[in-house]
Write a protein that holds these residues in place. Structure first.
Motif, mmCIF file in Angstrom:
data_model
loop_
_atom_site.group_PDB
_atom_site.id
_atom_site.type_symbol
_atom_site.label_atom_id
_atom_site.label_comp_id
_atom_site.label_asym_id
_atom_site.label_seq_id
_atom_site.Cartn_x
_atom_site.Cartn_y
_atom_site.Cartn_z
ATOM 1 N N VAL A 215 -38.644 7.258 -29.973
ATOM 2 C CA VAL A 215 -39.113 8.148 -28.909
ATOM 3 C C VAL A 215 -39.346 7.352 -27.630
ATOM 4 C CG1 VAL A 215 -41.011 9.635 -28.154
ATOM 5 C CG2 VAL A 215 -40.120 9.818 -30.489
ATOM 6 N N PHE A 216 -39.977 6.196 -27.759
ATOM 7 C CA PHE A 216 -40.245 5.377 -26.581
ATOM 8 C C PHE A 216 -38.958 4.776 -26.016
ATOM 9 C CE2 PHE A 216 -44.337 5.348 -28.835
ATOM 10 C CZ PHE A 216 -45.147 5.835 -27.822
ATOM 11 N N THR A 217 -37.975 4.542 -26.880
ATOM 12 C CA THR A 217 -36.681 4.069 -26.390
ATOM 13 C C THR A 217 -36.023 5.109 -25.498
ATOM 14 O OG1 THR A 217 -36.321 2.643 -28.317
ATOM 15 C CG2 THR A 217 -34.374 3.317 -27.066
ATOM 16 N N VAL A 218 -36.031 6.360 -25.962
ATOM 17 C CA VAL A 218 -35.418 7.439 -25.173
ATOM 18 C C VAL A 218 -36.168 7.630 -23.857
ATOM 19 C CG1 VAL A 218 -34.888 9.907 -25.118
ATOM 20 C CG2 VAL A 218 -34.498 8.598 -27.209
ATOM 21 N N ILE A 219 -37.506 7.670 -23.940
ATOM 22 C CA ILE A 219 -38.312 7.838 -22.719
ATOM 23 C C ILE A 219 -38.059 6.691 -21.746
ATOM 24 C CG2 ILE A 219 -40.668 7.803 -21.824
ATOM 25 C CD1 ILE A 219 -41.536 9.332 -24.317
ATOM 26 N N SER A 220 -38.060 5.467 -22.258
ATOM 27 C CA SER A 220 -37.892 4.295 -21.402
ATOM 28 C C SER A 220 -36.525 4.293 -20.725
ATOM 29 C CB SER A 220 -38.077 3.015 -22.220
ATOM 30 O OG SER A 220 -39.367 2.947 -22.776
ATOM 31 N N LEU A 221 -35.483 4.626 -21.476
ATOM 32 C CA LEU A 221 -34.140 4.609 -20.893
ATOM 33 C C LEU A 221 -33.976 5.707 -19.844
ATOM 34 C CD1 LEU A 221 -31.927 3.866 -24.033
ATOM 35 C CD2 LEU A 221 -32.623 2.289 -22.222
ATOM 36 N N LEU A 222 -34.614 6.856 -20.056
ATOM 37 C CA LEU A 222 -34.557 7.915 -19.047
ATOM 38 C C LEU A 222 -35.295 7.498 -17.777
ATOM 39 C CD1 LEU A 222 -35.097 11.051 -21.330
ATOM 40 C CD2 LEU A 222 -33.021 10.476 -20.061
ATOM 41 N N LEU A 223 -36.466 6.884 -17.936
ATOM 42 C CA LEU A 223 -37.181 6.375 -16.767
ATOM 43 C C LEU A 223 -36.385 5.262 -16.082
ATOM 44 C CD1 LEU A 223 -40.852 6.194 -18.124
ATOM 45 C CD2 LEU A 223 -39.843 7.975 -16.702
ATOM 46 N N LEU A 224 -35.715 4.440 -16.893
ATOM 47 C CA LEU A 224 -34.918 3.352 -16.335
ATOM 48 C C LEU A 224 -33.786 3.882 -15.461
ATOM 49 C CD1 LEU A 224 -34.230 0.332 -16.163
ATOM 50 C CD2 LEU A 224 -32.907 0.605 -18.274
ATOM 51 N N CYS A 225 -33.231 5.034 -15.824
ATOM 52 C CA CYS A 225 -32.165 5.626 -14.999
ATOM 53 C C CYS A 225 -32.671 5.907 -13.582
ATOM 54 C CB CYS A 225 -31.656 6.911 -15.649
ATOM 55 S SG CYS A 225 -30.710 6.645 -17.162
ATOM 56 N N GLY A 226 -33.885 6.429 -13.480
ATOM 57 C CA GLY A 226 -34.465 6.647 -12.160
ATOM 58 C C GLY A 226 -34.681 5.335 -11.429
ATOM 59 N N ALA A 227 -35.142 4.315 -12.157
ATOM 60 C CA ALA A 227 -35.369 3.007 -11.538
ATOM 61 C C ALA A 227 -34.066 2.379 -11.073
ATOM 62 C CB ALA A 227 -36.074 2.080 -12.540
ATOM 63 N N ILE A 228 -33.007 2.530 -11.855
ATOM 64 C CA ILE A 228 -31.703 1.980 -11.486
ATOM 65 C C ILE A 228 -31.186 2.643 -10.209
ATOM 66 C CG2 ILE A 228 -29.265 1.982 -12.173
ATOM 67 C CD1 ILE A 228 -30.190 1.376 -15.023
ATOM 68 N N GLY A 229 -31.389 3.953 -10.093
ATOM 69 C CA GLY A 229 -30.942 4.650 -8.896
ATOM 70 C C GLY A 229 -31.698 4.212 -7.659
ATOM 71 N N LYS A 230 -33.029 4.203 -7.713
ATOM 72 C CA LYS A 230 -33.827 3.835 -6.551
ATOM 73 C C LYS A 230 -33.661 2.365 -6.192
ATOM 74 C CE LYS A 230 -36.421 7.168 -4.722
ATOM 75 N NZ LYS A 230 -35.602 8.304 -5.174
ATOM 76 N N SER A 231 -33.567 1.494 -7.195
ATOM 77 C CA SER A 231 -33.481 0.062 -6.934
ATOM 78 C C SER A 231 -32.049 -0.443 -6.873
ATOM 79 C CB SER A 231 -34.267 -0.716 -8.006
ATOM 80 O OG SER A 231 -35.651 -0.461 -7.891
ATOM 81 N N ALA A 232 -31.090 0.464 -6.810
ATOM 82 C CA ALA A 232 -29.682 0.113 -6.558
ATOM 83 C C ALA A 232 -29.157 -0.929 -7.539
ATOM 84 C CB ALA A 232 -29.514 -0.371 -5.119
ATOM 85 N N GLN A 233 -29.352 -0.670 -8.820
ATOM 86 C CA GLN A 233 -28.799 -1.536 -9.846
ATOM 87 C C GLN A 233 -27.500 -0.933 -10.385
ATOM 88 O OE1 GLN A 233 -30.800 -4.705 -10.932
ATOM 89 N NE2 GLN A 233 -30.959 -4.032 -8.816
ATOM 90 N N ILE A 234 -26.665 -1.770 -10.958
ATOM 91 C CA ILE A 234 -25.428 -1.290 -11.558
ATOM 92 C C ILE A 234 -25.760 -0.256 -12.623
ATOM 93 C CG2 ILE A 234 -23.545 -1.993 -13.092
ATOM 94 C CD1 ILE A 234 -23.370 -4.604 -11.592
ATOM 95 N N PRO A 235 -25.085 0.915 -12.644
ATOM 96 C CA PRO A 235 -23.908 1.323 -11.878
ATOM 97 C C PRO A 235 -24.227 2.217 -10.673
ATOM 98 C CG PRO A 235 -24.169 2.796 -13.719
ATOM 99 C CD PRO A 235 -25.330 1.842 -13.783
ATOM 100 N N LEU A 236 -25.513 2.392 -10.315
ATOM 101 C CA LEU A 236 -25.880 3.293 -9.218
ATOM 102 C C LEU A 236 -26.245 2.519 -7.955
ATOM 103 C CD1 LEU A 236 -28.068 5.903 -11.189
ATOM 104 C CD2 LEU A 236 -25.651 6.052 -10.562
ATOM 105 N N HIS A 237 -25.587 1.393 -7.748
ATOM 106 C CA HIS A 237 -25.896 0.523 -6.614
ATOM 107 C C HIS A 237 -25.097 0.856 -5.367
ATOM 108 C CE1 HIS A 237 -22.182 -0.994 -8.282
ATOM 109 N NE2 HIS A 237 -21.960 -1.609 -7.136
ATOM 110 N N VAL A 238 -24.092 1.720 -5.468
ATOM 111 C CA VAL A 238 -23.079 1.855 -4.417
ATOM 112 C C VAL A 238 -23.628 2.441 -3.117
ATOM 113 C CG1 VAL A 238 -21.136 1.977 -6.006
ATOM 114 C CG2 VAL A 238 -22.392 4.059 -5.456
ATOM 115 N N TRP A 239 -24.786 3.068 -3.157
ATOM 116 C CA TRP A 239 -25.320 3.693 -1.951
ATOM 117 C C TRP A 239 -25.936 2.689 -0.972
ATOM 118 C CZ3 TRP A 239 -30.482 3.246 -0.650
ATOM 119 C CH2 TRP A 239 -31.345 2.826 -1.667
ATOM 120 N N LEU A 240 -26.433 1.558 -1.493
ATOM 121 C CA LEU A 240 -27.222 0.661 -0.645
ATOM 122 C C LEU A 240 -26.409 -0.036 0.452
ATOM 123 C CD1 LEU A 240 -30.022 -0.446 -0.097
ATOM 124 C CD2 LEU A 240 -29.583 -2.274 -1.705
ATOM 125 N N PRO A 241 -25.221 -0.600 0.169
ATOM 126 C CA PRO A 241 -24.468 -1.231 1.267
ATOM 127 C C PRO A 241 -24.126 -0.255 2.387
ATOM 128 C CG PRO A 241 -23.624 -1.978 -0.845
ATOM 129 C CD PRO A 241 -24.571 -0.860 -1.136
#
Length: 625
Positions: A215-241
């Motif tokens: 359960v915590f794995t699923v929750i953590s990975l879903l929260l991580l998706c938001g973090a990846i988008g805001k912090s421009a990490q692969i694969p959602l990094h393309v907006w920052l440049p």
């Protein structure tokens, strides 16, 4: 003093409201009003910090109830603001760096016709960012999260009459929405499985015993998706440049010092979930390490000074995620703090260069600028030495902690890869500084130094980039790792790996090697770097395009997204949803048409209807009796 926490976000919101409705009448005063409210928030934050450190270490927590918000059935969420060592650290960074950037913006945006509106958006951003870091529950955090996303869209596209700026704003908004949507699903899952969204109830060690680790794995990975988008990490990094199309103060505030660090803050705040999962932390480590190396190489191929810094930001954020994956949360936050100083310094320095060169941002048309811009060049060099990890500048202390942690936790391969990323980081930033400030001048128009309203913030940020490393020194009161212990707990003492003296020597050696190679190629005059770029043109284009990631998205994901959007728009929205509404409307129209036929206006017809109704009624009553 801790009962006045609400004033910290209220002041920027008030400044935003005044400048939004009266900014045009205020003229240049709109900028100073924007500076005043953010500086006041910083002053209050310092006062809050003094009150917080006066408390014993395990009691450094204050929650202020502002007002009741939502209560539906078993679900409730209030506007509660939380001050603890983590939120306090973020608060000081956000308000302190933002104050200097606001001052700088007065000079940079002086001639803009929408001067007041710009400061309204900047104040609004600061207010939402403060809400994000002070929130005491996930729903309020998400309000701040989406608020900074909205402000990012408004500020990146501030010069919306430029097509590239408008497209960059849309790209940033859409890309981050992918991660934000998955993050929202994670927040819903937190309530469904844990029964609350309040940090005090769900972010405790005991909560991990109530649910299986999956359960915590699923929750953590879903929260991580938001973090990846805001912090421009692969694969959602393309907006920052592309976001560099916005005004330079926007790049410094949102995309270097504050908004992009929201993802790091989110993972650090929810480290209990990630620690209970284990798998999620491995994903964080891999994403961070790959992003750090990828973005560092991509930065080598950029000729636009702001795009180099954009990829640099992505790479540095990757190092922060790498530290989080190593469970060294304090080290990640320490790098976040030092990065805020030196990256804001370099972005504002790049803006000063563009200001002095009448808007030019191509490094191939610069060179030798230290002669005309001594303050900008000197402060920029301090930022370069700091990001490279050269002692005694702050970046050395923060990056050295992370590299040492990788070795001591026996992630040998990850440590070696991080050393390569650190070398490339020193190389690309050396390329930038030697092409811009040293060597022969290639400028087309004579440059000039920026006015004091822009150079004074550079000097103050340079001081911060120099001395912020002292936050890790034991002798300094309020040492950052110790200050954060009530949130993260104590870091285990290293039992494996090379001695720290050896690791530090390697770290410094890698940084100096990167700078030395950069000097030899782009600063010594012994290498024709223009001919070198032509000779390796294909590699240059590969790196300049960011490994063709954007192009591959444009050929695969974008057409597929348009196809799905077209199906949802035409097939589902128009035919099913709108079709259902239209069908109900058509049915009502037909029934009304039948009703109109009954309404003849003849009394005898109505009398006959009453008679038939009475007969039916009596027949029914008689049958019941």
């Amino acid at each position: 003093m801790l009962d006045t926490i609400w004033l910290v976000p209220a002041l920027p919101f008030a400044g935003a409201a005044i400048n939004l409705f009266a900014g045009r009448r205020l003229g240049r005063l709109a900028g100073w009003l924007g500076v005043l409210v953010v500086a006041a928030s910083f002053g209050l934050s310092l006062w809050l910090f003094a009150d917080l450190v006066a408390l014993p270490g395990d009691e450094r927590l204050a929650v202020q109830h502002v007002f009741d918000w939502i209560e539906v059935g078993s679900f409730s969420a209030n506007v509660n603001l939380r001050v603890d060592p983590l939120s306090m650290t973020m608060l000081l960074v956000v308000t302190g760096i933002a104050s200097l950037i606001h001052v700088y913006s007065i000079g940079y945006m002086e001639a803009d016709p929408r001067f007041g509106r710009f400061f309204a958006y900047m104040n609004l951003f600061v207010g939402f960012m403060v809400i994000l870091v002070l929130a005491d529950n996930f729903l309020l955090l998400y309000v701040g999260w989406e608020g900074v996303g909205l402000c990012s869209y408004l500020l990146i596209g501030f010069w919306h009459e430029r097509v590239r700026a408008a497209n960059a704003a849309k790209k940033a908004f859409i890309t981050t929405r992918i991660g934000d949507t998955l993050m929202l699903i994670g927040i819903v899952l937190i309530f469904l499985r844990l029964g609350s969204l309040d940090f005090g109830k769900v972010l405790t060690g005991s909560i991990t015993q109530t649910q299986p680790s999956g359960v915590f794995t699923v929750i953590s990975l879903l929260l991580l998706c938001g973090a990846i988008g805001k912090s421009a990490q692969i694969p959602l990094h393309v907006w920052l440049p592309d976001a560099m199309e916005g005004p330079t103060p926007v790049s410094a505030l949102i995309h270097a010092a504050t908004m992009v660090t929201a993802g790091v803050y989110l993972v650090a705040r929810t480290h209990v979930f990630f620690g209970a999962s284990g798998v999620a932390l491995t994903v964080v480590l891999i994403v961070g390490l790959v992003t750090a190396l990828y973005a560092a190489t991509a930065a080598l191929g950029q000729d636009d000074i702001k795009r180099v810094l954009a990829y640099s930001t992505i790479s540095q954020l990757g190092f922060m995620f790498f530290a989080l994956g190593l469970r060294h949360y304090g080290a990640a936050i320490f790098l976040l703090v030092t990065h805020a100083f030196y990256k804001a310094l370099m972005f504002l320095g790049a803006g000063s260069v563009m200001h002095g060169l009448h808007g030019e941002s191509d490094m191939r048309k610069m060179g030798g600028l230290r002669k005309w811009m001594p303050i900008t060049s000197a402060t920029f060099v301090i930022g370069v030495l700091s990001i490279s990890g050269v002692p005694p500048f702050s970046g050395f202390f923060s990056k050295d902690q992370i590299l040492n942690a990788a070795n001591h936790t026996e992630h040998t391969i990850a440590w070696l890869v991080s050393l390569v990323a650190a070398f490339v980081s020193a190389l690309y930033i050396a390329r930038l500084v030697f092409m811009t400030f040293f060597g022969e001048s290639r400028v087309e128009r004579e440059p000039h130094e920026s006015p004091p309203v822009m150079t004074v913030p550079l000097i103050l940020l340079a001081v911060g980039a120099t001395v912020a490393g002292l936050l890790s020194v034991d002798a300094v009161t309020g040492r950052l790792p110790t200050f954060l212990q009530p949130v993260f707990g104590e870091v285990a003492e290293p039992v494996h790996g090379l001695p720290e003296a050896v690791l530090t020597t390697i770290s410094v050696g890698v940084a100096l090697a990167g700078i030395l190679v950069g000097w030899f190629v782009w600063g010594s005059g012994r290498v024709d770097w223009m001919a070198l770029a032509t000779r390796f043109g294909e590699l240059k284009r590969f790196l300049a395009s960011g490994w063709y990631v954007d192009a591959s998205y444009a050929r695969t994901l974008v057409p597929a997204g348009r196809l799905v959007a077209g199906f949802l728009s035409s097939g589902i929205d128009r035919r099913v949803i709108d079709g259902s509404v239209n069908a109900i409307g058509a049915l009502v129209q037909r029934l009304a048409a039948v009703g109109r036929r009954v309404q003849t206006g003849l009394v005898r017809n109505y009398a006959l209807g009453l008679l038939i109704g009475a007969v039916v009624l009596f027949a029914y009553v008689g049958a019941r009796l």
